[in-house]
Design a protein around this motif. Sequence first.
Motif, PDB file in Angstrom:
ATOM      1  N   ALA A   1     -52.054  39.500 -35.448  1.00  0.00           N
ATOM      2  CA  ALA A   1     -52.401  38.238 -36.110  1.00  0.00           C
ATOM      3  C   ALA A   1     -51.599  38.024 -37.387  1.00  0.00           C
ATOM      4  O   ALA A   1     -51.178  36.897 -37.693  1.00  0.00           O
ATOM      5  CB  ALA A   1     -53.907  38.205 -36.407  1.00  0.00           C
TER       6      ALA A   1
ATOM      7  N   ALA B   1     -54.583  26.182 -31.464  1.00  0.00           N
ATOM      8  CA  ALA B   1     -54.902  27.612 -31.471  1.00  0.00           C
ATOM      9  C   ALA B   1     -54.974  28.116 -32.895  1.00  0.00           C
ATOM     10  O   ALA B   1     -54.246  27.645 -33.779  1.00  0.00           O
ATOM     11  CB  ALA B   1     -53.845  28.398 -30.702  1.00  0.00           C
ATOM     12  N   THR B   2     -55.874  29.076 -33.114  1.00  0.00           N
ATOM     13  CA  THR B   2     -55.899  29.789 -34.385  1.00  0.00           C
ATOM     14  C   THR B   2     -54.836  30.868 -34.339  1.00  0.00           C
ATOM     15  O   THR B   2     -54.344  31.230 -33.253  1.00  0.00           O
ATOM     16  CB  THR B   2     -57.264  30.444 -34.614  1.00  0.00           C
ATOM     17  OG1 THR B   2     -57.472  31.455 -33.604  1.00  0.00           O
ATOM     18  CG2 THR B   2     -58.390  29.401 -34.535  1.00  0.00           C
TER      19      THR B   2
ATOM     20  N   ARG C   1     -56.833  25.799 -37.412  1.00  0.00           N
ATOM     21  CA  ARG C   1     -56.154  25.750 -36.114  1.00  0.00           C
ATOM     22  C   ARG C   1     -54.798  25.063 -36.273  1.00  0.00           C
ATOM     23  O   ARG C   1     -54.608  24.215 -37.154  1.00  0.00           O
ATOM     24  CB  ARG C   1     -57.007  25.006 -35.072  1.00  0.00           C
ATOM     25  CG  ARG C   1     -58.398  25.598 -34.913  1.00  0.00           C
ATOM     26  CD  ARG C   1     -59.169  24.897 -33.790  1.00  0.00           C
ATOM     27  NE  ARG C   1     -58.601  25.222 -32.468  1.00  0.00           N
ATOM     28  CZ  ARG C   1     -58.914  26.327 -31.793  1.00  0.00           C
ATOM     29  NH1 ARG C   1     -59.757  27.213 -32.300  1.00  0.00           N
ATOM     30  NH2 ARG C   1     -58.377  26.547 -30.611  1.00  0.00           N
TER      31      ARG C   1
ATOM     32  N   THR D   1     -45.557  28.659 -26.500  1.00  0.00           N
ATOM     33  CA  THR D   1     -46.970  28.909 -26.187  1.00  0.00           C
ATOM     34  C   THR D   1     -47.862  27.865 -26.832  1.00  0.00           C
ATOM     35  O   THR D   1     -48.805  27.366 -26.213  1.00  0.00           O
ATOM     36  CB  THR D   1     -47.377  30.319 -26.669  1.00  0.00           C
ATOM     37  OG1 THR D   1     -46.493  31.278 -26.072  1.00  0.00           O
ATOM     38  CG2 THR D   1     -48.811  30.633 -26.280  1.00  0.00           C
TER      39      THR D   1
ATOM     40  N   ALA E   1     -55.251  33.978 -34.591  1.00  0.00           N
ATOM     41  CA  ALA E   1     -55.744  35.085 -33.764  1.00  0.00           C
ATOM     42  C   ALA E   1     -55.602  34.764 -32.288  1.00  0.00           C
ATOM     43  O   ALA E   1     -55.217  35.626 -31.478  1.00  0.00           O
ATOM     44  CB  ALA E   1     -57.202  35.370 -34.109  1.00  0.00           C
ATOM     45  N   GLU E   2     -55.927  33.526 -31.908  1.00  0.00           N
ATOM     46  CA  GLU E   2     -55.816  33.126 -30.496  1.00  0.00           C
ATOM     47  C   GLU E   2     -54.353  33.146 -30.045  1.00  0.00           C
ATOM     48  O   GLU E   2     -54.035  33.612 -28.944  1.00  0.00           O
ATOM     49  CB  GLU E   2     -56.410  31.736 -30.300  1.00  0.00           C
ATOM     50  CG  GLU E   2     -57.936  31.691 -30.461  1.00  0.00           C
ATOM     51  CD  GLU E   2     -58.477  30.269 -30.497  1.00  0.00           C
ATOM     52  OE1 GLU E   2     -59.707  30.108 -30.367  1.00  0.00           O
ATOM     53  OE2 GLU E   2     -57.659  29.312 -30.666  1.00  0.00           O
ATOM     54  N   LEU E   3     -53.473  32.647 -30.903  1.00  0.00           N
ATOM     55  CA  LEU E   3     -52.052  32.618 -30.551  1.00  0.00           C
ATOM     56  C   LEU E   3     -51.498  34.038 -30.467  1.00  0.00           C
ATOM     57  O   LEU E   3     -50.676  34.346 -29.580  1.00  0.00           O
ATOM     58  CB  LEU E   3     -51.274  31.793 -31.577  1.00  0.00           C
ATOM     59  CG  LEU E   3     -49.794  31.545 -31.266  1.00  0.00           C
ATOM     60  CD1 LEU E   3     -49.629  30.810 -29.934  1.00  0.00           C
ATOM     61  CD2 LEU E   3     -49.133  30.744 -32.393  1.00  0.00           C
TER      62      LEU E   3
ATOM     63  N   VAL F   1     -50.865  24.681 -25.212  1.00  0.00           N
ATOM     64  CA  VAL F   1     -52.310  24.596 -25.482  1.00  0.00           C
ATOM     65  C   VAL F   1     -52.575  23.443 -26.428  1.00  0.00           C
ATOM     66  O   VAL F   1     -51.668  22.968 -27.124  1.00  0.00           O
ATOM     67  CB  VAL F   1     -52.843  25.919 -26.090  1.00  0.00           C
ATOM     68  CG1 VAL F   1     -52.670  27.066 -25.113  1.00  0.00           C
ATOM     69  CG2 VAL F   1     -52.153  26.230 -27.416  1.00  0.00           C
TER      70      VAL F   1
ATOM     71  N   GLU G   1     -53.049  36.662 -29.492  1.00  0.00           N
ATOM     72  CA  GLU G   1     -53.462  37.236 -28.211  1.00  0.00           C
ATOM     73  C   GLU G   1     -52.604  36.700 -27.075  1.00  0.00           C
ATOM     74  O   GLU G   1     -52.251  37.431 -26.142  1.00  0.00           O
ATOM     75  CB  GLU G   1     -54.932  36.918 -27.974  1.00  0.00           C
ATOM     76  CG  GLU G   1     -55.496  37.584 -26.718  1.00  0.00           C
ATOM     77  CD  GLU G   1     -56.986  37.331 -26.552  1.00  0.00           C
ATOM     78  OE1 GLU G   1     -57.504  37.627 -25.470  1.00  0.00           O
ATOM     79  OE2 GLU G   1     -57.614  36.846 -27.512  1.00  0.00           O
ATOM     80  N   LEU G   2     -52.221  35.430 -27.168  1.00  0.00           N
ATOM     81  CA  LEU G   2     -51.427  34.816 -26.102  1.00  0.00           C
ATOM     82  C   LEU G   2     -49.984  35.335 -26.083  1.00  0.00           C
ATOM     83  O   LEU G   2     -49.391  35.505 -25.011  1.00  0.00           O
ATOM     84  CB  LEU G   2     -51.419  33.291 -26.265  1.00  0.00           C
ATOM     85  CG  LEU G   2     -52.752  32.576 -25.996  1.00  0.00           C
ATOM     86  CD1 LEU G   2     -52.646  31.108 -26.389  1.00  0.00           C
ATOM     87  CD2 LEU G   2     -53.131  32.697 -24.512  1.00  0.00           C
TER      88      LEU G   2
END
Length: 351
Positions: free
Chosen positions: A38, A25-26, A63, A18, A28-30, A22, A32-33
């Motif tokens: 987290a 990613a932070t 990040r 993943t 938290a963003e990762l 991209v 979600e993906l």
Amino acid sequence: MLSDVLGLTPEEADAYRTLVSVSSATPAELAELVGHNARQVVRILSRLEGRGLAARSLGDTTRFVASPPAAALRALLVQRQNELNLAEIELDSLDETYRAATLGRGVAEVVDVIHGTEAVRERVGHIQLGARKEVMNFAKAPFFSPGNTTDDAVIERGIRYRVIIESSLFDGEGPSFGEIAHAQASGEEVRIAETVPLKLFIVDRELAIVPLLGSASATKAGALLVHQSSLLDALIALFESEWEKATQFATSAGDVQNAPAIDDLDAQVLSLSLTGLTDQAIATQLRVSLRTVQRRIRHLMDIARVHNRMQLGFHAARAGWLGAEQKGGGTTPRLRAVPPAPATTARRSAG
């Protein structure tokens, strides 16, 4: 694949794939993906960072970015290859030590005893998985199998696998006609005999297991583990002798030569009939009616212009329907191997 080959956990492999997709990613963003919380992703990123698969962004240390796969994964791959090379060297050394020890075995050490049904199954599975060249197997009632997965793994590695199946296993206890046909199509060499003398597995002509699994309780059952010796040589000779006498197995009209007006079902009926099965057993195996089997045998006798089944067998051999081989003064029927077909897990015919 990443988790299997490079030693990553499934979560680590998923997170890395993943992150590669991209720009950055932070945690938290990762999270979600990839569908994790987290806190869990923070731990995963820490492990990826330690392996050199991820790094913090220079512009924003909160990040993360993926390390280039070609460089990062190649380093892990080289490391794993080096580990496998070292393991292979160690294996060769242990094998040489084992062989030297077996040369000094006394009479009492030629045969070991394995106690219990599950212990026998486990040992049979292990020696087959360790095969380098060939597995030979007598499959005899009562039915015993070390497991389909083991047999499949052996075949997929290109190991030759030969099995002679006692025809009584077709009476409902053992593998079906379809299972054996699929096993043969996927690479196993299968022949059928009216009887085989004992249950037997021989691996690489170096080790044999003789299961002693009869009607006794599982705790009293067992097997003999035979090491290199004149006894093992005799078991190998016995297998080869029975292999020459056993009948191969036809599943299509293409397996029967020089016989006009024969279709696939005729070939299958002929194949099973020559192994000594009753008409009812043949009907059960082929999932047709008893009347259909009898009609097909009558059709085969009409083609051969004979009056009984014994004459049919002699005619089939003499006319070369089954690729007969002349043995001294007699003739032994042989059926050609089945053409390749999609693999299956049908090798539960192990005796």
